[in-house]
Scaffold this motif. Structure first.
Motif, PDB file in Angstrom:
ATOM      1  N   GLU A   1       0.810  -0.912   0.034  1.00  0.00           N
ATOM      2  CA  GLU A   1      -0.016  -0.223  -0.046  1.00  0.00           C
ATOM      3  C   GLU A   1       1.005   1.074   0.001  1.00  0.00           C
ATOM      4  N   ILE A   2       0.702   1.959  -1.026  1.00  0.00           N
ATOM      5  CA  ILE A   2       1.565   3.458  -1.213  1.00  0.00           C
ATOM      6  C   ILE A   2       0.306   4.666  -0.132  1.00  0.00           C
ATOM      7  N   GLY A   3       0.551   5.357   0.726  1.00  0.00           N
ATOM      8  CA  GLY A   3       0.197   6.333   1.248  1.00  0.00           C
ATOM      9  C   GLY A   3       1.432   7.514   0.955  1.00  0.00           C
ATOM     10  N   ASP A   4       1.520   7.956   2.312  1.00  0.00           N
ATOM     11  CA  ASP A   4       2.501   9.242   1.757  1.00  0.00           C
ATOM     12  C   ASP A   4       3.666   8.539   2.209  1.00  0.00           C
ATOM     13  N   ARG A   5       4.493   7.659   2.956  1.00  0.00           N
ATOM     14  CA  ARG A   5       5.559   6.771   2.304  1.00  0.00           C
ATOM     15  C   ARG A   5       4.961   5.199   2.185  1.00  0.00           C
ATOM     16  N   CYS A   6       5.650   4.660   1.680  1.00  0.00           N
ATOM     17  CA  CYS A   6       5.890   2.894   1.523  1.00  0.00           C
ATOM     18  C   CYS A   6       6.287   2.045   2.082  1.00  0.00           C
ATOM     19  N   GLN A   7       5.890   1.415   3.226  1.00  0.00           N
ATOM     20  CA  GLN A   7       7.299   0.665   4.339  1.00  0.00           C
ATOM     21  C   GLN A   7       6.872  -1.350   3.995  1.00  0.00           C
ATOM     22  N   GLU A   8       7.897  -1.227   4.097  1.00  0.00           N
ATOM     23  CA  GLU A   8       7.977  -3.353   3.813  1.00  0.00           C
ATOM     24  C   GLU A   8       7.332  -3.736   5.378  1.00  0.00           C
ATOM     25  N   SER A   9       6.260  -4.412   5.280  1.00  0.00           N
ATOM     26  CA  SER A   9       5.651  -5.468   6.243  1.00  0.00           C
ATOM     27  C   SER A   9       6.779  -5.429   7.569  1.00  0.00           C
ATOM     28  N   ARG A  10       6.973  -6.221   8.707  1.00  0.00           N
ATOM     29  CA  ARG A  10       8.152  -6.104   9.684  1.00  0.00           C
ATOM     30  C   ARG A  10       7.307  -6.855   9.869  1.00  0.00           C
ATOM     31  N   LYS A  11       9.128  -7.913  10.061  1.00  0.00           N
ATOM     32  CA  LYS A  11       9.040  -9.600  10.208  1.00  0.00           C
ATOM     33  C   LYS A  11       8.840  -9.934  11.874  1.00  0.00           C
ATOM     34  N   PRO A  12       8.305 -11.404  12.332  1.00  0.00           N
ATOM     35  CA  PRO A  12       7.864 -11.180  13.603  1.00  0.00           C
ATOM     36  C   PRO A  12       9.259 -11.351  14.365  1.00  0.00           C
ATOM     37  N   GLY A  13       9.472 -10.710  15.512  1.00  0.00           N
ATOM     38  CA  GLY A  13      10.406 -11.078  16.399  1.00  0.00           C
ATOM     39  C   GLY A  13      11.638  -9.882  15.973  1.00  0.00           C
ATOM     40  N   GLN A  14      11.346  -8.646  15.229  1.00  0.00           N
ATOM     41  CA  GLN A  14      11.904  -7.458  15.230  1.00  0.00           C
ATOM     42  C   GLN A  14      11.675  -6.038  15.659  1.00  0.00           C
ATOM     43  N   THR A  15      10.586  -5.908  16.444  1.00  0.00           N
ATOM     44  CA  THR A  15      10.397  -5.195  17.315  1.00  0.00           C
ATOM     45  C   THR A  15      11.286  -4.718  17.847  1.00  0.00           C
ATOM     46  N   LYS A  16      11.145  -5.489  19.407  1.00  0.00           N
ATOM     47  CA  LYS A  16      11.513  -4.794  19.949  1.00  0.00           C
ATOM     48  C   LYS A  16      13.366  -4.783  19.832  1.00  0.00           C
ATOM     49  N   GLN A  17      14.738  -5.068  18.823  1.00  0.00           N
ATOM     50  CA  GLN A  17      15.462  -4.817  17.871  1.00  0.00           C
ATOM     51  C   GLN A  17      15.872  -3.780  17.719  1.00  0.00           C
ATOM     52  N   GLU A  18      14.555  -3.353  16.914  1.00  0.00           N
ATOM     53  CA  GLU A  18      14.118  -2.078  16.171  1.00  0.00           C
ATOM     54  C   GLU A  18      14.816  -1.142  17.635  1.00  0.00           C
ATOM     55  N   GLU A  19      13.887  -1.895  18.305  1.00  0.00           N
ATOM     56  CA  GLU A  19      13.524  -0.024  19.149  1.00  0.00           C
ATOM     57  C   GLU A  19      14.977  -0.254  20.007  1.00  0.00           C
ATOM     58  N   GLU A  20      16.103  -0.822  20.399  1.00  0.00           N
ATOM     59  CA  GLU A  20      17.239  -1.173  20.715  1.00  0.00           C
ATOM     60  C   GLU A  20      17.854  -0.449  19.314  1.00  0.00           C
ATOM     61  N   PHE A  21      17.572  -0.638  18.634  1.00  0.00           N
ATOM     62  CA  PHE A  21      18.378   0.552  17.292  1.00  0.00           C
ATOM     63  C   PHE A  21      18.245   1.848  17.982  1.00  0.00           C
ATOM     64  N   ALA A  22      16.945   1.533  17.716  1.00  0.00           N
ATOM     65  CA  ALA A  22      16.597   3.593  18.496  1.00  0.00           C
ATOM     66  C   ALA A  22      16.536   4.079  19.493  1.00  0.00           C
ATOM     67  N   ARG A  23      16.997   3.895  20.497  1.00  0.00           N
ATOM     68  CA  ARG A  23      17.520   4.068  22.087  1.00  0.00           C
ATOM     69  C   ARG A  23      18.790   4.176  21.331  1.00  0.00           C
ATOM     70  N   LYS A  24      19.841   3.503  19.960  1.00  0.00           N
ATOM     71  CA  LYS A  24      20.874   3.773  21.060  1.00  0.00           C
ATOM     72  C   LYS A  24      21.268   5.037  19.803  1.00  0.00           C
ATOM     73  N   ARG A  25      20.375   5.169  18.936  1.00  0.00           N
ATOM     74  CA  ARG A  25      20.428   5.608  17.845  1.00  0.00           C
ATOM     75  C   ARG A  25      20.492   7.362  18.587  1.00  0.00           C
ATOM     76  N   LYS A  26      19.076   6.949  19.430  1.00  0.00           N
ATOM     77  CA  LYS A  26      19.097   8.581  20.354  1.00  0.00           C
ATOM     78  C   LYS A  26      20.472   8.775  21.087  1.00  0.00           C
ATOM     79  N   LYS A  27      21.289   7.745  21.903  1.00  0.00           N
ATOM     80  CA  LYS A  27      22.481   7.810  22.462  1.00  0.00           C
ATOM     81  C   LYS A  27      22.926   8.591  21.916  1.00  0.00           C
ATOM     82  N   TYR A  28      23.571   8.395  20.288  1.00  0.00           N
ATOM     83  CA  TYR A  28      25.008   8.625  19.954  1.00  0.00           C
ATOM     84  C   TYR A  28      24.276  10.027  19.583  1.00  0.00           C
ATOM     85  N   LEU A  29      23.237   9.744  19.143  1.00  0.00           N
ATOM     86  CA  LEU A  29      22.707  12.014  18.416  1.00  0.00           C
ATOM     87  C   LEU A  29      22.647  12.965  19.102  1.00  0.00           C
ATOM     88  N   GLU A  30      21.988  12.451  20.018  1.00  0.00           N
ATOM     89  CA  GLU A  30      21.440  13.312  21.550  1.00  0.00           C
ATOM     90  C   GLU A  30      22.002  13.551  22.458  1.00  0.00           C
TER      91      GLU A  30
END
Length: 531
Positions: free
Chosen positions: A472-501
């Motif tokens: 589905e194409i709306g404002d931006r297209c995204q792929e469906s997440r694979k099962p079990g990736q949510t927690k790891q992606e949140e960890e990547f986001a937390r580290k990214r915020k840590k390094y950038l800010e």
């Protein structure tokens, strides 16, 4: 008081010496066969100027040094220049005075200064003497006087330069020095010659110097201990203390401001690489140039000076800010590598890859939005036409594209086709083998005349079995997440915020505190402890 007592002692010695030799020859007898004759004195035949006068006690020589000023201080060569009048008084009992002069009313009689070459003179040396200049106008500025106590008083205007061995520049520019002006006999020890003296110095006559000057009589300066004998000595102590305020304005304050400016980099977002790098590298280069300027003009020292230490510390603090940003970039690079290793498909190109046997059935864009697909694409070399009909050549063959990619509306055609606007079909456009697009005129842009023609939603369908999913194409297209990736992606986001800010927030507190602590220790040590 001490100078008056010393002068009186010398005068008593001179009177005793004069009484010993005054009755030997009369002035009239000396005139019959003189060696040197003057209206005030006569040197009898056989007078030897290379032999000191014979006295019962050591010869008393009085040295008087009226100092006009310290004319120059050369801290590069550890030398000081002094402008003064060099005055000596010593007894000469072999001299016969003219008795026709009323010596009761005239205590001294001036004579030609050139007559000094006929007298025996004390062999006074100035220790660590570099240069002794005698200024001349028409002739040498000097004077010779004959005193009634059978003594000779000689004075000459001079500029002398001596080495200051007490100069140490480890505290530069907070340095202070002690220099000595020492006078002794060269060959007559304390059993043969005694030196006494005095000096005058008026601070109001001193010209502006980078040092505060103070002059006093050197303590315990009566005897100079040589290798074989002890010699009578007259010495002055010259204290120099450098003014610090010019260096604060020209060096300490600018370099400190450069360090403070480097903290601005912590307020710049870490993803704006060019701004932070340019700011920090420029500050480092300016401080290095300042350091080179300082070291070229700094006096020769056995160790690093206080000013060099300050500039070096400022360079290190600014370089530390640059190092902090380099660390952030390094950590971000590692984080991206870990994300790619964890989910490699999410970091491929932004266009779908068309299989060799695949075919795109239809493609529609939503009006005014961007398309972003996390796939790669193989396209032939095509010509792209925007909504204004402007032709742009873009090479897409086996090219890897990155997001964000295309802003709709865009019409894509293979190179070589007729690109005239009138040839564009409103229903169908061929793209070559296996690639086509259902075309709608609304793809040319947001149609303000017929708003109903604007597309707001679209689907991409893949005919080949390799692509079975629909996106589905709306404002931006995204792929469906694979099962079990949510927690790891949140960890990547937390580290990214840590390094950038978070790193910059902590650095904005740590670096000023570090610089403030350094200032407290630095100024306390050099301004109070060392002095």
């Amino acid at each position: 008081m001490k100078q008056s007592l010393a002068l009186n002692a010398v005068l008593v010695c001179l009177i005793e010496v004069a009484l010993v030799g005054s009755d030997s020859v009369s002035y009239e007898d000396c005139l019959a066969d003189p060696d040197v004759i003057s209206e005030a004195f006569c040197l009898p035949k056989g007078y030897r100027k290379d032999v000191p006068p014979s006295t019962i006690m050591p010869i008393g020589v009085y040295v008087n040094l009226p100092l006009s000023e310290i004319s120059a201080i050369d801290d590069q060569h550890s030398q000081i220049s002094i402008r003064l009048s060099y005055k000596l008084l010593w007894p000469e009992p072999r001299m016969v005075l003219n008795t026709s002069i009323d010596w009761n009313t005239v205590e001294e009689k001036p004579v030609a200064a050139s007559l000094i070459r006929h007298f025996w003179t004390p062999d006074i040396i100035i220790h660590d003497l570099v240069e002794f200049k005698k200024p001349e106008v028409i002739k040498e500025v000097a004077a010779l006087q004959i005193k009634k106590e059978h003594s000779v008083y000689f004075k000459i205007r001079s500029d002398l330069t001596v080495v200051c061995k007490g100069m140490e520049f480890a505290l530069y520019p907070f340095d202070s020095h002690v220099c000595h002006l020492k006078l002794t006999s060269f060959s007559h020890d304390t059993n043969e010659m005694i030196l006494n003296g005095g000096y005058t110095y008026n601070q109001d006559n001193q010209r502006a110097l980078p040092f505060k000057v103070a002059i006093s009589r050197m303590k315990d300066s009566d005897v100079y201990r040589g290798h074989n004998s002890n010699y009578s000595m007259f010495a002055l102590e010259i204290r120099l203390r450098r003014y610090v305020s010019p260096y604060i304005l020209s060096c300490f304050l600018p370099t400190g401001i450069f360090v403070v400016v480097s903290w601005v980099s912590f307020l710049i977002p870490a993803d704006i690489i060019a701004a932070r790098i340019v700011l920090l590298v420029t500050l480092v280069l300016v401080l290095i140039n300042k350091f080179n300027y300082v070291t070229e003009r700094i006096p020769v020292a056995r160790q690093e000076t206080a000013l060099e230490f300050w500039v070096s510390a400022c360079i290190c603090l600014v370089f530390a800010a640059l190092g902090e940003y380099a660390f952030i970039l390094w950590k971000m690079t590692r984080l991206r590598r870990q994300e790619r290793e964890y989910n490699p498909e999410a970091h491929q190109s932004s266009w779908p890859q068309v299989p060799a046997n695949g075919e795109v059935v239809g493609l529609r864009f939503n009006g005014g939005h961007s398309l972003q697909l996390q796939k790669s694409v193989k396209l032939p070399t095509v010509a792209m036409i925007d909504r204004h009909g402007v032709r742009n050549q873009v090479a897409h063959r086996h090219q890897r594209l990155t997001s964000p990619v295309v802003t709709s509306p865009i019409n894509v055609r293979p190179q070589g086709l007729d690109l005239d606007q009138s040839s564009i079909s409103d229903s169908f456009i061929e793209y070559g083998a296996g690639f086509s697009e259902n075309y709608n005129p609304s793809l040319r842009g947001h149609d303000e005349v017929n708003p109903a023609r604007n597309s707001s939603h679209a689907k991409v369908h893949w005919k080949d079995p390799f692509w079975k999913d629909s996106l589905e194409i709306g404002d931006r297209c995204q792929e469906s997440r694979k099962p079990g990736q949510t927690k790891q992606e949140e960890e990547f986001a937390r580290k990214r915020k840590k390094y950038l800010e978070d790193f910059d927030e902590h650095a904005l507190k740590v670096y000023p505190s570090l610089f403030l602590t350094f200032n407290v220790i630095y100024w306390f040590y050099y301004m109070f402890y060392c002095h």
